[in-house]
Design an enzyme around this catalytic site. Structure first.
Site, PDB file in Angstrom:
ATOM      1  N   ASP A  41       0.858  -1.191   0.000  1.00  0.00           N
ATOM      2  CA  ASP A  41       0.000   0.000   0.000  1.00  0.00           C
ATOM      3  C   ASP A  41       0.891   1.237   0.000  1.00  0.00           C
ATOM      4  OD1 ASP A  41      -2.060   1.776   0.193  1.00  0.00           O
ATOM      5  OD2 ASP A  41      -2.851   1.029   2.078  1.00  0.00           O
ATOM      6  N   ASP A 134      -3.115   2.553  -5.959  1.00  0.00           N
ATOM      7  CA  ASP A 134      -1.969   2.631  -5.049  1.00  0.00           C
ATOM      8  C   ASP A 134      -1.802   1.429  -4.130  1.00  0.00           C
ATOM      9  OD1 ASP A 134      -4.199   3.101  -3.530  1.00  0.00           O
ATOM     10  OD2 ASP A 134      -3.350   4.796  -2.419  1.00  0.00           O
ATOM     11  N   GLU A 135      -2.478   0.308  -4.423  1.00  0.00           N
ATOM     12  CA  GLU A 135      -2.263  -0.878  -3.601  1.00  0.00           C
ATOM     13  C   GLU A 135      -2.471  -2.142  -4.423  1.00  0.00           C
ATOM     14  OE1 GLU A 135      -5.067  -1.395  -0.381  1.00  0.00           O
ATOM     15  OE2 GLU A 135      -6.635  -0.353  -1.489  1.00  0.00           O
TER      16      GLU A 135
END
Length: 411
Positions: A41, A134-135
């Site tokens: 993350d 974003d993860e």
């Protein structure tokens, strides 16, 4: 207990500082050399990219968002100290942190940074499932021989590589399944590395039920009404009791509370939704005005579909009233598309029927994603769609070279 030094990637048994480099960024866990499922993350991703590009903002609170009626897209950890959070109304964020530097989102820049990070992930394992920009979840099972190191060491190297080459930081969770890896990643942010192994159920037991994915505010209130507020209380329910009290999803929720998650990491199920929305400076109830706002959003959605390699097989029109009531409308498509014109023409009649109340937000999203190869093929009867696709592709190439304002659609 086996301990990983995150500065030099040594795994050692001795207590104290790393015997190899004297580093103190240490992660100790009995299973650190054997666990292989990871959740990566990025830390305050949009804000981190902005700080990377503007070093003078390093020690300042940064909020990524827009307008006074919009919401916070992301905020750095300095801004969070003032109580600012993602999805918070901008007026409230500005009040909590009046000294914050507010920056309008620039999705193309964030997508480019995310693509760099994804490319680095792909060097670790082919089993990478992006969960958002974003993860991602990664399965490094069986990769120790390839990398000549256990997954924990590989992930430690990866975190430093992202920081050095992309200029943002990541937090990593390592566990035996996806659920526990995600929960681990959230326990040690920013720039963290946390591990959950056989002790997971005991560690999670005193936590509020809201930490479990799938337990939102409404379900948390329902559980509280049954006297269940902690993960351990939910975990104590057997399948029969869980089904009787919570319905068909009850056994699954109780299993998650015990740290059980059978879901595999599936790269084919990477992206679930793509959308674009905007909040108005003033509420709008006029149908023509709403339509004028909708078309640029259709262009943005089409651009994101192309960037992600998908086509929309269906659409969802989202409208939020002045009273913060959210209305969603399904929009049918006759064939998958990546074309802004096609998206707009399908959504506009639905929008016209919905016009009337005063709205503060409008959005358009892809309801079902298919492969880009299925988009806008046309046929013997429909020869115009391929021409539209070629025209839109030419427009996007011009915008990529000269900027988005170089060419606009007439009314």
């Amino acid at each position: 207990m086996p301990t990983l030094c995150r500065d030099c990637d040594t795994i050692f048994e001795a207590a104290g500082a790393c015997p190899q480099c004297e580093g103190r960024r240490l992660v100790a866990h009995d299973e650190i050399a054997t666990l292989a499922i990871a959740h990566v993350d990025c830390d305050a991703f949009y804000a981190s990219v902005e700080k990377r590009d503007r070093p003078e903002l390093t020690d300042k609170p940064v909020i990524v968002g827009g307008g006074t009626r919009g919401v916070v897209a992301a905020c750095c950890y300095i801004a969070r100290l003032s109580g600012v959070r993602s999805a918070m109304p901008m007026f409230k964020a500005r009040k909590l942190c009046p000294d914050a530097v507010v920056i309008a989102p620039e999705m193309r820049k964030y997508a480019a940074a995310a693509a760099e990070i994804r490319a680095l992930m792909a060097t670790l394992t082919p089993l990478v499932q992006p969960l958002s920009i974003d993860e991602a979840a990664l399965d490094l099972s069986g990769t120790a021989a390839l990398h000549r190191a256990p997954p924990a060491v590989v992930l430690s190297r990866f975190a430093r590589q992202v920081e050095a080459e992309v200029g943002v930081t990541v937090s990593i969770g390592l566990a035996a399944n996806r659920l526990l890896a995600k929960l681990a990643a959230e326990r040690d942010k920013p720039r963290g590395f946390a591990v959950l192994g056989a002790e997971a159920a005991a560690v999670l037991a005193p936590e509020p039920v809201g930490i479990l994915p799938g337990v939102g505010p409404a379900l948390a209130r329902k559980l509280a009404g049954m006297g269940i507020t902690r993960v351990g209380q939910l975990a104590a329910l057997n399948d029969r009791a869980a089904r009787a009290r919570l319905g068909e999803d009850g056994p699954m929720l109780a299993a998650r509370a015990r740290g059980i998650d059978p879901r595999p990491i599936d790269p084919a199920r990477a992206t679930k939704s793509i959308s674009a929305e905007t909040t108005f400076a003033e509420d709008i109830d006029d149908a023509a005005s709403l339509a004028r706002v909708l078309f640029p959003l259709c262009e943005k959605l089409a651009r994101r579909l192309r960037a992600e390699g998908f086509a929309a097989a269906g659409l969802v029109l989202k409208l939020k009233t002045a009273r913060f009531e959210t209305h969603t409308h399904a929009v049918r498509l006759t064939a998958p598309t990546q074309l802004a014109e096609t998206i707009f023409e399908a959504a506009k009649p639905v929008l016209m029927r919905a016009a009337g109340p005063r709205y503060r937000l409008i959005g358009i999203g892809a309801a079902r994603l298919t492969d880009a190869a299925e988009a806008d093929r046309g046929d013997l009867v429909d020869q115009e769609t391929p021409r539209r696709a070629a025209r839109e592709d030419a427009v996007e190439r011009l915008r990529a070279k000269f900027g988005t304002g170089i060419i606009r659609r007439g009314g």
